[in-house]
Structures are given as structure tokens and as C-alpha cells.
Design an enzyme around this catalytic site. Structure first.
Site, PDB file in Angstrom:
ATOM      1  CB  ILE A  91      12.141 -16.073  22.538  1.00 28.05           C
ATOM      2  CG1 ILE A  91      10.993 -15.951  21.530  1.00 28.05           C
ATOM      3  CG2 ILE A  91      11.654 -16.763  23.812  1.00 28.05           C
ATOM      4  CD1 ILE A  91       9.789 -15.199  22.031  1.00 28.05           C
ATOM      5  CE  LYS A 108       6.322 -21.233  11.384  1.00 25.74           C
ATOM      6  NZ  LYS A 108       5.697 -20.367  12.412  1.00 25.74           N
ATOM      7  CB  VAL A 121       6.880 -13.489  19.198  1.00 23.88           C
ATOM      8  CG1 VAL A 121       6.477 -14.494  20.246  1.00 23.88           C
ATOM      9  CG2 VAL A 121       8.212 -13.858  18.581  1.00 23.88           C
ATOM     10  N   GLY A 134       7.464  -8.868  15.838  1.00 22.98           N
ATOM     11  CA  GLY A 134       8.709  -8.113  15.844  1.00 22.98           C
ATOM     12  C   GLY A 134       9.955  -8.938  16.048  1.00 22.98           C
ATOM     13  NE  ARG A 194       8.240 -17.884   2.685  1.00 16.21           N
ATOM     14  CZ  ARG A 194       8.717 -17.137   3.675  1.00 16.21           C
ATOM     15  NH1 ARG A 194       9.836 -16.462   3.510  1.00 16.21           N
ATOM     16  NH2 ARG A 194       8.092 -17.072   4.833  1.00 16.21           N
TER      17      ARG A 194
END
Length: 601
Positions: A268, A382, A420, A422, A512
């Protein structure tokens, strides 16, 4: 000038045709010179250039009419002569000029056998240009044998290639013939439609190569050609349409200003630097603790008009950050520095707190000290009802921005979005590596869904929200529809011309620590307010702590970091972020806080 008597019935002398020819020739040359036809490359003569020849000749002829009529009255045969002269000039000059292109495109070809059987979907402007480029390009081992387009009449010929129908006819053709390559020459095709076409083609011929023409925003002003087409990427088939951006407002917030980007080496952060560079800032400072990524980023701008100033520093180093802000006096700070890997931060919660909480507090307090105009923090979905340390620390970072806003001239803004495509450490690069290694592709849970957005889209929306913000907001980006990770894995396998669970197996590894099946963009108790931008919403976030209260809690949090008691750290995080939930190993155990209070586990 020579004169001749043409009729015994008149005493009017007529100019000799040579003189009229000289006037016409001079005027036409002047018209062509005016349009700078002497600058045109003969090898790449275009229809536009031919139109300039026509206009130049016609204007020259008009000038010749004016000149001759000012000296004598022209007879009818002279008008006819002039008209024929102009037509002949257009044909002769145009043919002469285009001869070199005709030689290269029609005559200067080899008899090389082209082995790949290709078809083009899209028979209008872009498809025609790509076909023409393929026909004149001997290096491409491709023979285009059919074209398809629902918008064009079936049966027509385009450069000798027949248009055989629309999408349905194309699928039947692929089913009937061994087609090696499909070129989708529809840059504005909706992504949902593109995904549907790819799925149908892969169902018929899994090993078939598919290439697409990107949207026009990624093309140059040059004519469309073979060099513009590329392989299908996962971004092309996620079903999300490109976002609408008001570049005018973003440019006004960046142009001529000093801009600091923290975390500039990350996915980013580096894209923030690239997008800001396009808007001509006065200064552009890229800050990161990773010197290798900064080196690569700086290399991108070598020879560019915009100079990117690299700064190797950690946002947790208050003294160094103070020196940097004092030196560059930024007007805008994009704060993208953060730890983001969820399972890793579950193992090292103290590092997430140092960077995501402490780093944000350091840069935010210095932004106030040096009167930065805007502080835009990159947040995450998150942070909503967090079930992991990473999300909880990012929620605390949002609280810091809200608490600091209004205490100084700096406007603090948070922008919350999902995954995002990649980005480093994200699922797509991991899947790509697993496919290249022959599998298996590992998915945590068949039901797991995530919101996805391309990096450029996310960054431009962050910048858009930053330009809109007046301070204290938590903006939420419209991430579109969530995508099943399992479906994404299957799509990636198909894009590599392989079959899921046949050529490449898919294994489920289980969720996880700290992961959710489904990420949220808003808390249950929150709502949203629409903004002027249809894809950016303002979350209704109630500020729970004053700046002083928050500072006190964060100080307690840092005092606990050396206690080797991660449970106490998590409980204190929960006191700042009540919606944070985690699995505790403490049962009715008292954890003493650093200020002497007691927390019950």
C-alpha cells in the site's frame, strides 16, 4: 508572364496554363507546410495524416483561386483544370506518402508458417487494430482465423478474417476446433461478463491460452496493438468493477505540498508514493524500516521529474521521527506503516503493539507538534470486532486518531478496507507459488470469505477519503461482494491452464489462530453515513476515551510488554477495544495491571 489570345471574338488575354500550374503548386506546398506534413513518418502514415494532406491541398487550392482571381477572371475550363489538379494532387501525394507503409504491411512479409490458431472476441475498433498489428508482425507466431462480436453483423470480413457471430458461436467454434489462443479485445467489458466467458471457455478447453486488453485507463495514446494485450489476472475475474475517482479533488490535496508516506516499502505504501508522484507534490518523502524496498522504490523514479526522498527509519523511533518531520515539515502524512500478518502477530503480540499502536501514537503526536494539515491512517476490516491482536491494535490506532483530532490543527482521518490483491504475504502470491511448485494449494476453510480490492483502487480511495475528510472520521470503503477463498484458488489454478483437484490438489488446513471465516467492515453497534462518493462511507464511531485516558491505557500496555504475560496484554487491549474477543487460557485468574488495578480473566 506569358499570355495567349484564345478567341477572335474577345480581346481578353488568358494566362498560359503553366503559370496557373505554378500558382497551384506553390499554394498546395504552402498548405502542406502549414500542416507540417514534412514531419510525418512515412512508415506510420495514418488516416489522420491522410486527412491533413486533403485539408492542406484543399486550402492550397482555395488560396490559388484567390490569387488567380485577383489578377484575371478565370474561365470555366480553368476552374475544371484547377479542380482536377487538386484531385490529382491528393491522390498522388497521398499514394506517395502511404507507399512505404503499404510496402511494409503488404509486400515486405515473409512466408513464415504461423502455427498458433487464434481467435479474437471483439471486432470493433480495438479488435481491428490488434488484428492489423498481428498481420504485419512476423515475430508473433499467431494466425487469426476467426473473429466474434455480438455487436457486429455475422459474415463480414475484416482484413480477410471473417466474423462468425457472437459469444455463443465463439464457444461452439472453440468446441469444434483446436484453438490455441483467445484474445478478448473488449477493454470495457464488465468483469462479471469476462469471468463468465473465461469460465465457459475453460470448461470447453482447459489448456487454452486467454489474453485480454486492459481498460483504456492503463493504455497510452498510441493505437492499440499486440503489446497492450496481457494474460488474464485474478483481478480481471473477481467481478468487481473499477471504482470511480474524483482525481481533481485528490490532486488539489497533493499538488505542490510536502507529503510523507510511512511504510513506503510495503504494498500500500509504495503505491501511495506512486500515485502521489503523479500529482506533482512539492516534496515526496518515502519512509520505511526496510532499506531494500526503499532502494527499489527510489530506483523506479530515477530520471523522473519527481524526486522521491527515501528515509530509513522506524515509526517507533520517536527521536528519529522528530528529526524527519522537523526537516521536511510535511503538509500531509499517509500512515501505512504497520504489522499486518495475523497469525504472526498472534505469536508476537508485543511487536504488533509497538508498531501498530506505539508507531501510530508517535507519528500522530509529532503531526500535532509540527502542525501537519492532514494525517491519513490506513486501517483494516480486521479492526472490526477483532478476534486477533493485529486487528485489535489497528482498532486502537483508529482510537488514537479520533482522540488526537481536535486537540491540534491536524485533521486525523482513518480509512478502513479489506484485503488487497497481490500484496506481500497475502493469499494470492502464496497460491501462485504453490501452483508453480505443483501444489497442493492450501485453503484454511471451504467457507472462508474475504473482501478484495486491487492495490491501485484501494490507494486511490484512501487518497479520495483523505481529500474529503474534515477530521475525526473513520471512512469505510465499499469493498463490493466478498469472495470465497476456495473459488479464488480454483480460478487461479484454471488461469494456469490446469484443472483443480486433478492437476493441482486443494487441501484444507483449518482456521489459524485469530482468523475469522468472514470479515466485517462495520461493528454491530455502528452504522454508516453516506458521503459524496458512492463507494466511501463514514462509520459512526463513538469515541470511548479522551486523549488523556487513551494515553494512560497505552502507557499501561507498554509497561506490560516486558512482563512476559501475553494474556495480561490481551486483557488490557480488550479494556481499550471492548469488542475484541480471544480465547483465554486464564480461568478466574487475577492479572495485576500496572496502575495497581485488578483485571479478572
Amino acid at each position: 508572364m506569358a499570355y495567349i489570345t484564345l478567341s477572335p471574338l474577345t480581346d481578353v488575354a488568358r494566362p498560359f496554363p503553366v503559370a496557373l500550374t505554378a500558382v497551384l503548386t506553390g499554394s498546395i506546398l504552402a498548405g502542406l507546410f502549414f500542416f507540417r506534413m514534412y514531419m510525418v513518418n512515412w512508415r506510420h502514415m495514418s488516416v489522420r495524416d491522410l486527412s491533413r494532406i486533403i485539408v492542406g491541398v484543399v486550402l492550397g487550392g482555395g488560396a490559388a483561386f484567390g490569387i488567380t482571381n485577383s489578377f484575371w477572371e478565370m474561365a470555366n475550363y480553368e476552374y475544371a483544370f484547377t479542380t482536377l489538379f487538386l484531385i490529382n494532387a491528393i491522390l498522388t501525394i497521398g499514394a506517395f506518402r502511404i507507399s512505404k507503409r503499404m510496402y511494409y504491411e503488404l509486400l515486405h512479409t515473409t512466408n513464415k508458417q504461423k502455427n498458433k490458431h487464434a481467435i479474437i472476441f471483439g471486432a470493433e475498433c480495438e479488435g481491428e487494430q490488434i488484428l492489423r498489428d498481428i498481420l504485419k508482425n512476423d515475430q508473433w507466431d499467431v494466425s487469426v482465423r476467426a473473429m466474434f462480436d455480438d455487436r457486429v453483423m455475422s459474415g463480414l470480413l475484416l482484413h480477410g478474417v471473417r466474423i462468425l457471430g457472437g459469444k455463443e458461436e465463439m464457444i461452439d467454434y472453440i468446441r469444434s476446433y483446436q484453438v490455441d489462443l483467445l484474445i478478448v479485445a473488449l477493454p470495457e467489458i464488465p468483469k462479471r461478463e469476462l469471468k463468465k466467458i473465461i469460465d465457459e471457455v475453460k470448461a470447453v478447453r482447459p489448456s487454452m491460452d486467454i489474453k485480454v486488453l486492459p481498460s483504456f485507463h492503463s493504455l497510452t495514446d498510441d493505437p492499440v496493438g499486440v503489446r497492450h494485450i496481457r494474460d488474464v489476472s485474478i483481478e480481471d475475474i473477481l467481478g468487481r468493477e473499477p471504482v470511480k475517482i474524483d482525481m481533481g479533488s485528490i490532486k488539489a490535496s497533493i499538488q505542490g505540498k510536502s507529503v510523507l508516506v510511512t511504510g513506503a516499502g510495503g504494498s500500500i505504501g509504495s503505491e501511495l508514493v506512486r500515485q502521489c508522484a503523479n500529482l506533482k507534490p512539492g516534496k515526496l518523502i518515502a519512509l520505511d524500516v526496510d532499506e531494500t524496498e526503499l532502494f527499489h522504490l527510489q530506483n523506479e523514479f530515477k530520471g523522473s521529474a519527481i524526486q522521491v526522498t527515501p528515509c530509513v527509519a522506524s515509526v517507533t523511533d520517536e527521536q528519529k521521527m522528530d528529526m524527519i518531520l522537523d526537516r521536511f515539515q510535511p503538509d500531509v502524512v499517509f500512515h501505512a506503516a504497520a504489522y499486518k500478518h495475523v497469525p504472526m502477530m498472534e505469536s508476537f503480540p508485543e511487536e504488533a503493539i509497538k508498531v501498530n499502536v506505539g508507531g501510530t501514537r508517535t507519528v500522530a503526536s509529532l503531526a500535532c507538534k509540527y502542525e501537519v494539515d492532514k494525517f491519513v491512517m490506513v486501517s483494516t476490516d480486521k479492526a472490526v470486532n477483532p478476534t486477533n491482536v493485529m486487528g485489535a491494535t489497528k482498532r486502537v490506532a483508529e482510537e488514537i486518531c479520533m482522540a488526537y483530532n481536535g486537540t491540534c490543527v491536524t485533521k486525523f482521518i482513518s480509512v478502513r478496507f479489506g484485503n488487497v490483491l497481490g500484496s506481500r504475504g497475502s493469499v494470492i502470491p502464496i497460491f501462485m507459488d504453490q501452483i508453480k511448485n505443483g501444489g497442493p494449494v492450501t485453503v484454511t476453510d471451504p467457507k472462508m470469505k474475504r473482501y478484495f480490492m486491487t492495490i491501485p483502487e484501494a490507494v486511490l480511495l484512501v487518497m479520495q477519503a483523505g481529500s474529503m475528510g474534515r477530521g475525526g472520521e473513520v471512512f469505510v470503503l465499499d469493498m463490493g461482494e466478498p469472495v470465497k477463498i476456495l473459488d479464488m484458488a480454483k480460478d487461479l489454478i484454471r488461469l494456469h491452464n490446469l484443472k483443480p483437484n486433478e492437476d493441482i490438489s486443494i487441501e484444507f488446513t483449518g482456521i489459524r489462530p485469530g482468523e475469522k471465516l468472514f470479515e466485517e467492515l462495520l461493528n454491530a453497534e455502528e452504522g454508516v453515513i453516506e458521503t459524496d462518493h458512492e463507494e466511501i462511507f463514514k462509520a459512526i464511531c463513538s469515541r470511548k476515551l479522551t486523549r488523556e485516558e487513551l494515553e494512560s491505557k497505552i502507557s499501561q500496555l507498554f509497561n506490560l510488554l516486558g512482563s512476559e504475560n501475553p494474556e495480561a496484554v490481551r486483557y488490557l487491549l480488550k479494556s481499550i477495544v471492548p469488542t475484541y474477543s480471544f480465547e483465554s487460557t486464564l480461568v478466574e485468574e487475577e492479572v495485576e495491571d500496572t496502575d495497581g488495578s485488578v483485571m479478572i480473566g
